[in-house]
Design a protein around this motif. Structure first.
Motif, short mmCIF file in Angstrom:
data_model
loop_
_atom_site.label_atom_id
_atom_site.label_comp_id
_atom_site.label_asym_id
_atom_site.label_seq_id
_atom_site.Cartn_x
_atom_site.Cartn_y
_atom_site.Cartn_z
N ASP A 1 -8.52 -36.71 -46.04
CA ASP A 1 -8.74 -36.91 -44.78
C ASP A 1 -7.46 -36.48 -43.66
O ASP A 1 -8.16 -36.18 -43.02
CB ASP A 1 -9.72 -37.94 -44.79
N SER B 1 -7.74 -33.13 -43.38
CA SER B 1 -8.38 -32.15 -42.99
C SER B 1 -8.44 -32.60 -41.58
O SER B 1 -8.92 -31.67 -40.97
CB SER B 1 -9.80 -32.91 -43.68
N ALA C 1 -7.02 -40.75 -39.30
CA ALA C 1 -8.30 -40.18 -40.08
C ALA C 1 -8.58 -41.29 -41.70
O ALA C 1 -9.61 -41.60 -41.81
CB ALA C 1 -7.88 -38.99 -39.93
N VAL D 1 -14.15 -39.57 -46.66
CA VAL D 1 -14.95 -40.13 -44.60
C VAL D 1 -14.79 -38.89 -44.05
O VAL D 1 -15.35 -38.49 -42.98
CB VAL D 1 -14.00 -41.09 -44.41
N ARG D 2 -14.26 -37.69 -44.03
CA ARG D 2 -13.95 -36.06 -43.63
C ARG D 2 -15.52 -35.62 -44.20
O ARG D 2 -15.38 -34.48 -43.28
CB ARG D 2 -12.35 -35.57 -44.21
N VAL E 1 -18.11 -35.22 -43.09
CA VAL E 1 -19.47 -35.60 -41.92
C VAL E 1 -18.42 -34.89 -41.29
O VAL E 1 -19.13 -33.49 -40.07
CB VAL E 1 -19.88 -37.66 -41.02
N SER E 2 -16.99 -35.08 -40.53
CA SER E 2 -16.61 -34.44 -39.92
C SER E 2 -16.28 -32.90 -40.07
O SER E 2 -17.02 -31.92 -38.93
CB SER E 2 -14.86 -34.98 -40.23
N GLN E 3 -16.26 -32.53 -41.43
CA GLN E 3 -16.14 -30.71 -41.41
C GLN E 3 -17.30 -30.87 -41.63
O GLN E 3 -17.56 -29.57 -41.35
CB GLN E 3 -15.41 -30.58 -42.89
#
Lengths: 396, 265
Positions: free
Chosen positions: B72, B75, B106, B212-213, B215-217
């Motif tokens: 993360d 990212s 992050a 966890v990254r 959704v962000s990506q």
């Protein structure tokens, strides 16, 4: 020709200005100390709280209250609601200064401010912080150009001013696009923290919520700022205009509340509404202050038509929404901190309270903003755009 | 033992039941990597006594970078200061870092940490475990693993260590929690953990099988379409409103707006 009585060669230092200058001086000294010995000695930021007051106040709040610029320019140049033109330049100025202040704060907060140009050569496009940085740079430049006619008019350079005015419409469309993306991306910045941000706030819809609330903030901020400047600069208050802006607020807030609660229901997070202690209190604080109260108050025409009512509603909305920005970026975030030997299940007990020097940096930057606004209003045609007749010469 | 530099997917295995809290791993790490006295890349967290007499348990957690399969931090970093090596290590390049500390936000494990005590001249950087590339590329185990006296820390091929971990659980189901932390957490990590006490009590977050990254990506992938969409809508509205006003010149809003509009024409 009203080519100005208001150039005053003698700089008069009122006590208020002295205070602002003093706060700026303190912030400058603190910043120098920070550059010499690091962020730790002057702030309470830690490995448990890598982002604190500076991010919540200068970045999240600062950008949010700058949203008036894109909303007002869009109203006037895209929807051609000419009656709002008197409000464009003051909000543009607020927006531009808000962005400048945020950049200054960033130069203190970043570990390596001297490397800010890395944004142009090492770009990682999976990072919302990268695109946010780029939006800040692009939109600051756009706002500077949108404001340039004010400076050019003052310098009697009508040709370039007219040139910019001719391209105002595409400029506003580009600026509004960037700004919408920027407001949304600020919310998206927290998408990477599903494990850290409390479920009452974390949702994939964060960017949407941020965008909708930025519209409400834009309207409230315009009302707030017009009310204040009408007092300090002794101008008439455009109550009839502000009333129209205020009339839109209940619709925006209604949409915001619907999206917020429907999302909570769909993600099965309604369970946290009442039983999460401080988190529930913060949640209801921001919902009641920032959404429900202004929605109800601005729904009454009589309330919207009184200057005092307008100001009260706007302040409530701004307080609630600022609390929201603080919640998502600070209060509702918990970080596991192996360094302090606290397992993450206890991390709610790791507290962060900003230190005095930390706050003084933000205060100094804020003072700079107020001072710059005052100077700009004094020396530039900010409030009296139509009073000047340059728009007529634009057609020539 | 196979040659360390030839391991395809380098991974740690930490067994909390074997850890005796000696903290030799911290010392050897700091010596190997020249870490200042007041800093560390490993945290050994003692969680004290748990349970009721006579069923008392003590736990110790050796905590450093998890070297996620889908990091993360990587990212999140705006300037791409992180990269993930094919064979496992997640590495950080201080030459690119601008000190924004978004990686610290992050990382769900709170691993990257920052030089809060350094000014501009010293240079304040992020620091974290590197999996000792200077050692593993030369056939040696990372310093912490090489030092561990009880083999609580082991190093090897991810598949082999996973098999080993499950074998230990199968051999002593009464001793272990039936789960290998890091097998699926956050999309899988290169630091696997066996424990006899609940993982969240060791200070490990409860994480799903996707990083966890994600959704962000996914959302940042919508940036270009969103920009085009907003731009097209605004342009369309602008043209439409303009055309409408051209057709019906200044009938509506005859009050204060009229003067302003005439000026612009």
């Amino acid at each position: 020709m009203k080519m100005q009585i208001n150039i005053n060669p003698r700089l008069r230092l009122s006590p208020f200005v002295m205070v602002l200058l003093a706060l700026m001086g303190i912030a400058f000294l603190v910043a120098m100390v920070r550059y010499a010995v690091g962020i730790g000695p002057i702030s309470n930021l830690s490995n448990a709280y890598p982002w604190g007051f500076w991010v919540s106040f200068d970045l999240f709040t600062g950008i949010a209250i700058s949203s008036g610029a894109f909303v007002l320019t869009s109203l006037v140049y895209i929807l051609e609601l000419e009656q709002f033109r008197p409000l464009v330049r003051p909000t543009l100025l607020t927006g531009f200064l808000g962005y400048v202040m945020e950049v200054i704060a960033l130069l203190v907060d970043l570990g390596h401010p001297e490397r800010i140009w890395h944004y142009f050569i090492y770009q990682n496009f999976t990072s919302f912080l990268l695109v946010i940085g780029l939006y800040v740079m692009i939109y600051s430049a756009i706002m500077a150009v949108e404001l340039a006619p004010a400076v050019l008019e003052r310098l009697k350079l009508q040709k370039p001013a007219a040139l910019i005015r001719r391209f105002m419409k595409p400029l506003v469309i580009l600026g509004a696009t960037i700004s919408v993306l920027h407001q949304g991306s600020l919310g998206a910045l927290l998408l990477i923290q599903p494990a850290k941000l409390f479920p009452l706030w974390w949702t994939p819809l964060l960017p949407v919520l941020f965008f909708i609330s930025s519209l409400a903030i834009a309207l409230a901020m315009t009302i707030f700022e017009s009310s204040l400047s009408s007092r300090y600069f002794r101008r008439g208050l455009e109550t009839h205009l502000l009333e129209k802006l205020a009339a839109a607020i209940p619709f925006v807030l209604g949409l915001y509340l619907v999206v917020r609660f429907v999302q909570l229901a769909l993600s099965d997070n309604l369970q946290y509404l009442f039983n999460s202690g401080m988190m529930s209190i913060l949640f209801w604080g921001e919902i009641l202050l920032g959404s429900v109260a202004p929605l109800v108050l601005f729904a009454f025409k009589r309330f919207r038509q009184s200057p005092r009512g307008l100001l009260t509603g706007a302040i409530l909305l701004l307080l609630g929404m600022v609390l929201n920005r603080f919640d998502v970026s600070w209060f509702a975030v918990k970080h596991p901190d192996p360094l302090s030997y606290v397992p993450s299940f206890m991390a709610y007990h790791v507290h962060y309270i900003p230190s005095l020097p930390e706050v003084s940096i933000s205060l100094g930057i804020f003072s700079f903003g107020i001072l710059a606004f005052g100077l700009a209003v004094k020396y530039l045609p900010i409030f009296e755009e139509e009073g000047h007749q340059p728009p007529a010469s634009a057609a020539d | 033992m196979t040659d360390i530099q030839n391991i395809q997917h380098k991974t740690f295995l930490f067994d909390a039941t074997r850890c005796i809290d000696c903290r030799a791993c911290m010392i050897s790490c700091s010596v190997e990597n020249n870490i200042a006295m007041n800093k560390t890349r490993i945290w050994v967290a003692g969680v004290g006594l748990l349970g009721q007499y006579p069923d008392l348990k003590r736990g110790t957690m050796v905590y450093h970078c998890m070297h996620c399969e889908d990091p993360d931090c990587l990212s999140a970093c705006p300037v791409g200061a992180y990269h993930k090596r094919e064979d496992g290590p997640v590495l950080y390049d201080p030459a690119k870092c601008i000190g924004c500390r978004y990686c610290m936000n992050a990382c769900p494990f709170g691993v990257p940490h920052f030089d809060y005590d350094k000014g501009l001249i010293d240079g304040a950087f992020i620091d974290k475990c590197t999996m000792c590339p200077q050692r593993i590329d030369n056939g040696q185990e990372p310093a912490c693993v090489a030092t561990c006296p009880t083999d609580a820390l082991m190093f090897g091929e991810r598949e082999a260590l996973l098999k080993e971990a499950h074998a230990r659980i199968a051999a002593h189901p009464e001793r272990y929690i039936n789960h290998v932390y890091g097998e699926t957490e956050n999309g899988g990590t290169s630091y696997l953990i066996l424990s006899h006490i609940p993982f969240n009590q060791l200070g490990l977050p409860n994480l799903g099988p996707t990083p966890v990254r994600d959704v962000s990506q996914a959302v940042i992938g919508l940036t270009i379409p969103a920009a085009l969409g907003i731009g097209v809508v605004l342009t369309g509205v602008s043209l439409g409103v303009h055309a409408y006003h051209q057709r019906k010149p200044a009938v509506e809003q005859p009050d204060e707006s009229e003067g302003a509009r005439e000026e612009t024409k």
